[in-house]
Every structure is written in structure tokens, then in C-alpha cells.
Design an enzyme around this catalytic site. Structure first.
Site, PDB file in Angstrom:
ATOM      1  N   CYS A  39       0.739  -1.114  -0.123  1.00  0.00           N
ATOM      2  CA  CYS A  39       0.106   0.022   0.168  1.00  0.00           C
ATOM      3  C   CYS A  39       1.009   1.258   0.067  1.00  0.00           C
ATOM      4  CB  CYS A  39      -0.977  -0.058   1.251  1.00  0.00           C
ATOM      5  SG  CYS A  39      -1.859   1.500   1.616  1.00  0.00           S
ATOM      6  N   GLY A  40       0.365   2.391  -0.491  1.00  0.00           N
ATOM      7  CA  GLY A  40       1.002   3.654  -0.531  1.00  0.00           C
ATOM      8  C   GLY A  40       1.351   4.072   0.958  1.00  0.00           C
TER       9      GLY A  40
END
Length: 170
Positions: A39-40
Site C-alpha cells: 500500500c502507499g
């Protein structure tokens, strides 16, 4: 576990599928985070680990972080519990517990997250977890004292955590 009424009633599984009674954390301040490895926001593992270590240096085991991997947001946590644990340790040196992968929304949502969302709804009363790395702060008395969005960096929670550590359990 629909009958659970307090934080301490839950017994989520650890990454080896063994029950962890949250009653073990009675009188402690606990930060619950739904996590993901692809995930970012995944670099927040570094911030969580730094926060965990620095607060525990001063307050010992009165503070605990529990990470709950979740694959519900963009399939960003596809690994097994073992793969997730290895990823967290190798890439971020995570020493706080990474629990068994759970759902945080929907029909299969873990009862702990259902309870957390009920106790501390988000903006405009919305209950669903919006994305990975949403954070819930549970005080010494087992009450949910704070909820922060994914965009909130872990280090910005230090003041709220220290305030809860300074408060005495009821």
C-alpha cells in the site's frame, strides 16, 4: 463474539492462529492499526515501529501496538500470515505483534473491528474503515479514545498516546 461489550472481551488470533485475550492488555494503552504490505501507506510501519520503541523505552509495556493485516483495500495484503510477518521484520524491523489477517468491513469483519467502529465512528458518523492504516487508540480503561485516518502519520499520535499513558485507569 457478538456478546462482547468491552475491548477486553475479544480474543483475536495472532499470526500463528492462537487466541490472544485482549484482557492481557488491561490497564495498558493500545494502538490498533489495520495494515497492508503493498500500500502507499506501508512505509507507516517504520513510523509505527519508531513510535512503539520510543514510547516503550519510557513507559515499558504500558503501551502496545497491534497490527491487523487486511486484504480488503485494493488487495494490498495478499500474503499469508507468515509472509506478512517476514515482510514486516525484514523491511521495517517491526517488533510489535502482527496479528492474523482479518476483514475490517463487511459481513466477515472481525468482531473487534465492528466494536471499534461502533465505539468511535469516523467523520460524519461513518463507521466503515476507509483504507489501510486506519488507527484506533484504546485507553487504559478499555475505551476507544481516538480514531485517525490512513493519512495520519504515526508519529503525530505521540501526544495523544502520552496523554493516555499519563491518565490513570478508572
Amino acid at each position: 463474539m457478538a456478546s462482547a461489550t468491552t475491548f477486553y472481551d475479544f480474543k483475536p488470533l495472532n499470526n500463528r492462529s492462537q487466541e490472544v485475550p485482549l484482557s492481557d492488555y488491561k490497564g495498558k494503552v493500545v494502538l490498533i492499526v489495520n495494515t497492508a504490505s503493498k500500500c502507499g501507506f506501508t512505509p507507516q510501519y517504520a513510523g509505527l515501529e519508531s513510535l512503539y520503541k520510543s514510547i516503550r523505552e519510557k513507559h515499558g509495556d504500558d503501551f502496545q501496538v497491534l497490527g491487523f493485516p487486511c486484504n480488503q483495500f485494493g488487495a494490498q495484503e495478499p500474503g499469508s500470515d507468515e509472509e506478512i510477518q517476514q515482510f514486516c521484520q525484514l523491511n521495517y524491523g517491526v517488533s510489535f505483534p502482527i496479528m492474523h489477517k482479518v476483514d475490517v468491513n463487511g459481513d466477515a469483519a472481525h468482531p473487534l473491528f465492528e466494536w471499534l467502529k461502533e465505539e468511535k465512528p469516523g467523520i460524519m458518523g461513518l463507521r466503515r474503515v476507509k483504507w489501510n492504516f486506519e488507527k484506533f487508540l484504546v485507553a487504559r480503561d478499555g475505551k476507544v479514545k481516538g480514531r485517525w485516518a490512513s493519512t495520519t502519520k504515526p508519529e503525530s499520535l505521540e501526544g495523544a498516546i502520552l496523554a493516555e499513558l499519563a491518565a490513570k485507569a478508572a
